[in-house]
Design a protein around this motif. Sequence first.
Motif, PDB file in Angstrom:
ATOM      1  N   ARG A   1       7.686   4.788  -5.181  1.00 17.60           N
ATOM      2  CA  ARG A   1       7.821   4.540  -4.053  1.00 17.60           C
ATOM      3  C   ARG A   1       8.297   5.338  -2.876  1.00 17.60           C
ATOM      4  NH1 ARG A   1       6.524  -0.605  -0.979  1.00 17.60           N
ATOM      5  NH2 ARG A   1       8.354  -0.935   0.398  1.00 17.60           N
ATOM      6  N   GLN A   2       9.460   6.391  -3.664  1.00 16.61           N
ATOM      7  CA  GLN A   2      10.016   7.455  -2.808  1.00 16.61           C
ATOM      8  C   GLN A   2       8.835   8.429  -2.632  1.00 16.61           C
ATOM      9  OE1 GLN A   2      13.168   8.346  -5.235  1.00 16.61           O
ATOM     10  NE2 GLN A   2      14.257   6.930  -4.294  1.00 16.61           N
ATOM     11  N   LYS A   3       7.833   8.500  -3.554  1.00 15.99           N
ATOM     12  CA  LYS A   3       6.797   9.840  -3.462  1.00 15.99           C
ATOM     13  C   LYS A   3       5.759   9.181  -2.537  1.00 15.99           C
ATOM     14  CE  LYS A   3       5.625   9.859  -7.910  1.00 15.99           C
ATOM     15  NZ  LYS A   3       5.064  10.496  -9.085  1.00 15.99           N
ATOM     16  N   CYS A   4       5.318   8.145  -2.425  1.00 17.39           N
ATOM     17  CA  CYS A   4       4.244   7.531  -1.602  1.00 17.39           C
ATOM     18  C   CYS A   4       4.704   7.684  -0.212  1.00 17.39           C
ATOM     19  CB  CYS A   4       4.153   6.120  -2.073  1.00 17.39           C
ATOM     20  SG  CYS A   4       3.431   5.773  -3.565  1.00 17.39           S
ATOM     21  N   LYS A   5       3.651   8.203   0.720  1.00 18.15           N
ATOM     22  CA  LYS A   5       3.800   8.372   1.992  1.00 18.15           C
ATOM     23  C   LYS A   5       3.558   7.037   2.597  1.00 18.15           C
ATOM     24  CE  LYS A   5       2.835  13.018   2.419  1.00 18.15           C
ATOM     25  NZ  LYS A   5       2.204  14.222   3.126  1.00 18.15           N
ATOM     26  N   ARG A   6       4.408   6.535   3.276  1.00 18.26           N
ATOM     27  CA  ARG A   6       4.303   5.148   3.999  1.00 18.26           C
ATOM     28  C   ARG A   6       4.043   5.282   5.608  1.00 18.26           C
ATOM     29  NH1 ARG A   6       7.684   0.943   2.800  1.00 18.26           N
ATOM     30  NH2 ARG A   6       6.044  -0.472   2.691  1.00 18.26           N
ATOM     31  N   GLY A   7       3.175   4.252   6.180  1.00 20.61           N
ATOM     32  CA  GLY A   7       3.096   4.213   7.665  1.00 20.61           C
ATOM     33  C   GLY A   7       4.376   3.939   8.077  1.00 20.61           C
ATOM     34  N   GLU A   8       4.332   3.838   9.624  1.00 16.08           N
ATOM     35  CA  GLU A   8       5.288   3.162  10.405  1.00 16.08           C
ATOM     36  C   GLU A   8       4.615   2.577  11.448  1.00 16.08           C
ATOM     37  OE1 GLU A   8       7.162   6.267  13.263  1.00 16.08           O
ATOM     38  OE2 GLU A   8       7.363   7.057  11.276  1.00 16.08           O
ATOM     39  N   HIS A   9       5.370   1.476  11.848  1.00 15.10           N
ATOM     40  CA  HIS A   9       4.709   0.799  13.364  1.00 15.10           C
ATOM     41  C   HIS A   9       5.160   1.654  14.339  1.00 15.10           C
ATOM     42  CE1 HIS A   9       3.655  -2.334  15.645  1.00 15.10           C
ATOM     43  NE2 HIS A   9       4.936  -2.134  16.325  1.00 15.10           N
TER      44      HIS A   9
ATOM     45  N   TYR B   1      -4.748   3.773  -8.347  1.00 10.02           N
ATOM     46  CA  TYR B   1      -4.672   2.529  -7.647  1.00 10.02           C
ATOM     47  C   TYR B   1      -3.356   1.766  -7.617  1.00 10.02           C
ATOM     48  CZ  TYR B   1      -6.395  -1.866  -6.533  1.00 10.02           C
ATOM     49  OH  TYR B   1      -6.697  -3.248  -5.895  1.00 10.02           O
ATOM     50  N   ILE B   2      -2.646   1.751  -8.799  1.00 11.32           N
ATOM     51  CA  ILE B   2      -1.571   1.114  -8.664  1.00 11.32           C
ATOM     52  C   ILE B   2      -0.407   1.821  -7.632  1.00 11.32           C
ATOM     53  CG2 ILE B   2       0.501   0.604 -10.437  1.00 11.32           C
ATOM     54  CD1 ILE B   2      -2.073  -0.917 -10.763  1.00 11.32           C
ATOM     55  N   GLN B   3      -0.551   3.084  -7.730  1.00 15.92           N
ATOM     56  CA  GLN B   3       0.428   3.722  -6.640  1.00 15.92           C
ATOM     57  C   GLN B   3       0.060   3.323  -5.332  1.00 15.92           C
ATOM     58  OE1 GLN B   3       1.129   7.714  -7.891  1.00 15.92           O
ATOM     59  NE2 GLN B   3       1.598   7.346 -10.141  1.00 15.92           N
ATOM     60  N   ARG B   4      -1.053   3.336  -5.013  1.00 13.72           N
ATOM     61  CA  ARG B   4      -1.419   3.071  -3.826  1.00 13.72           C
ATOM     62  C   ARG B   4      -1.149   1.683  -3.433  1.00 13.72           C
ATOM     63  NH1 ARG B   4      -6.150   5.750  -5.275  1.00 13.72           N
ATOM     64  NH2 ARG B   4      -7.404   3.607  -5.590  1.00 13.72           N
ATOM     65  N   GLU B   5      -1.327   0.445  -4.510  1.00  9.43           N
ATOM     66  CA  GLU B   5      -0.806  -0.676  -4.362  1.00  9.43           C
ATOM     67  C   GLU B   5       0.822  -0.777  -4.088  1.00  9.43           C
ATOM     68  OE1 GLU B   5      -0.489  -4.839  -5.083  1.00  9.43           O
ATOM     69  OE2 GLU B   5      -2.189  -3.795  -4.645  1.00  9.43           O
ATOM     70  N   ILE B   6       1.343   0.083  -4.720  1.00 13.08           N
ATOM     71  CA  ILE B   6       3.048   0.059  -4.397  1.00 13.08           C
ATOM     72  C   ILE B   6       3.474   0.442  -3.134  1.00 13.08           C
ATOM     73  CG2 ILE B   6       5.117   1.148  -5.354  1.00 13.08           C
ATOM     74  CD1 ILE B   6       3.944   1.298  -8.239  1.00 13.08           C
ATOM     75  N   ALA B   7       2.473   1.570  -2.895  1.00 10.12           N
ATOM     76  CA  ALA B   7       2.903   2.057  -1.489  1.00 10.12           C
ATOM     77  C   ALA B   7       2.602   1.078  -0.345  1.00 10.12           C
ATOM     78  CB  ALA B   7       1.940   3.340  -1.188  1.00 10.12           C
ATOM     79  N   ALA B   8       1.707   0.166  -0.472  1.00 11.01           N
ATOM     80  CA  ALA B   8       0.983  -0.804   0.508  1.00 11.01           C
ATOM     81  C   ALA B   8       2.016  -1.755   0.584  1.00 11.01           C
ATOM     82  CB  ALA B   8      -0.297  -1.151   0.264  1.00 11.01           C
ATOM     83  N   MET B   9       2.766  -2.076  -0.217  1.00 10.52           N
ATOM     84  CA  MET B   9       3.628  -3.283  -0.267  1.00 10.52           C
ATOM     85  C   MET B   9       4.938  -3.213   0.735  1.00 10.52           C
ATOM     86  SD  MET B   9       4.431  -4.148  -4.367  1.00 10.52           S
ATOM     87  CE  MET B   9       5.272  -5.587  -4.007  1.00 10.52           C
ATOM     88  N   GLU B  10       5.179  -4.268   1.379  1.00 10.35           N
ATOM     89  CA  GLU B  10       6.220  -4.540   2.177  1.00 10.35           C
ATOM     90  C   GLU B  10       7.562  -4.392   1.407  1.00 10.35           C
ATOM     91  OE1 GLU B  10       6.026  -4.519   5.462  1.00 10.35           O
ATOM     92  OE2 GLU B  10       3.935  -4.576   5.455  1.00 10.35           O
ATOM     93  N   ASP B  11       8.687  -3.953   1.984  1.00 13.11           N
ATOM     94  CA  ASP B  11       9.793  -3.876   1.300  1.00 13.11           C
ATOM     95  C   ASP B  11      10.319  -5.225   0.558  1.00 13.11           C
ATOM     96  OD1 ASP B  11      10.145  -1.373   2.253  1.00 13.11           O
ATOM     97  OD2 ASP B  11      11.258  -1.679   4.026  1.00 13.11           O
TER      98      ASP B  11
END
Length: 112
Positions: free
Chosen positions: A83-91, A50-60
């Motif tokens: 943050r580096q491991k988490c896959k993040r979306g892109e606009h 849950y915390i790792q998802r939270e980190i991934a969802a944060m803006e820079d």
Amino acid sequence: SAQVLGHGLLDEILDSGALCLEPGELMPIVLNWGLGESPVDVRRILEKAYIQREIAAMEDTPFMKLQPLATEVNCWSILQECRQKCKRGEHTTDALYSLWERYEAAFDGELR
């Protein structure tokens, strides 16, 4: 304080998905638990999905604002690694074209 809750109850609360917080609001709270007279092992909490998802969802910008506090509780490198491991979306305004561009970049014209 998180210390009062105990590890089992704290894990149950964090993993429940029932917290009504925006991305970025939970992390300062968690990091602050690592301060004070009876600090919590924040590193153990940061391992939770849950915390790792939270980190991934944060803006820079909000993520970078965590650096002083995370450094104080010796967790900045852990946050950066997560943050580096988490896959993040892109606009994108055109998802199919973006996928096509990725495809072309990945195969660099090999299939033509």
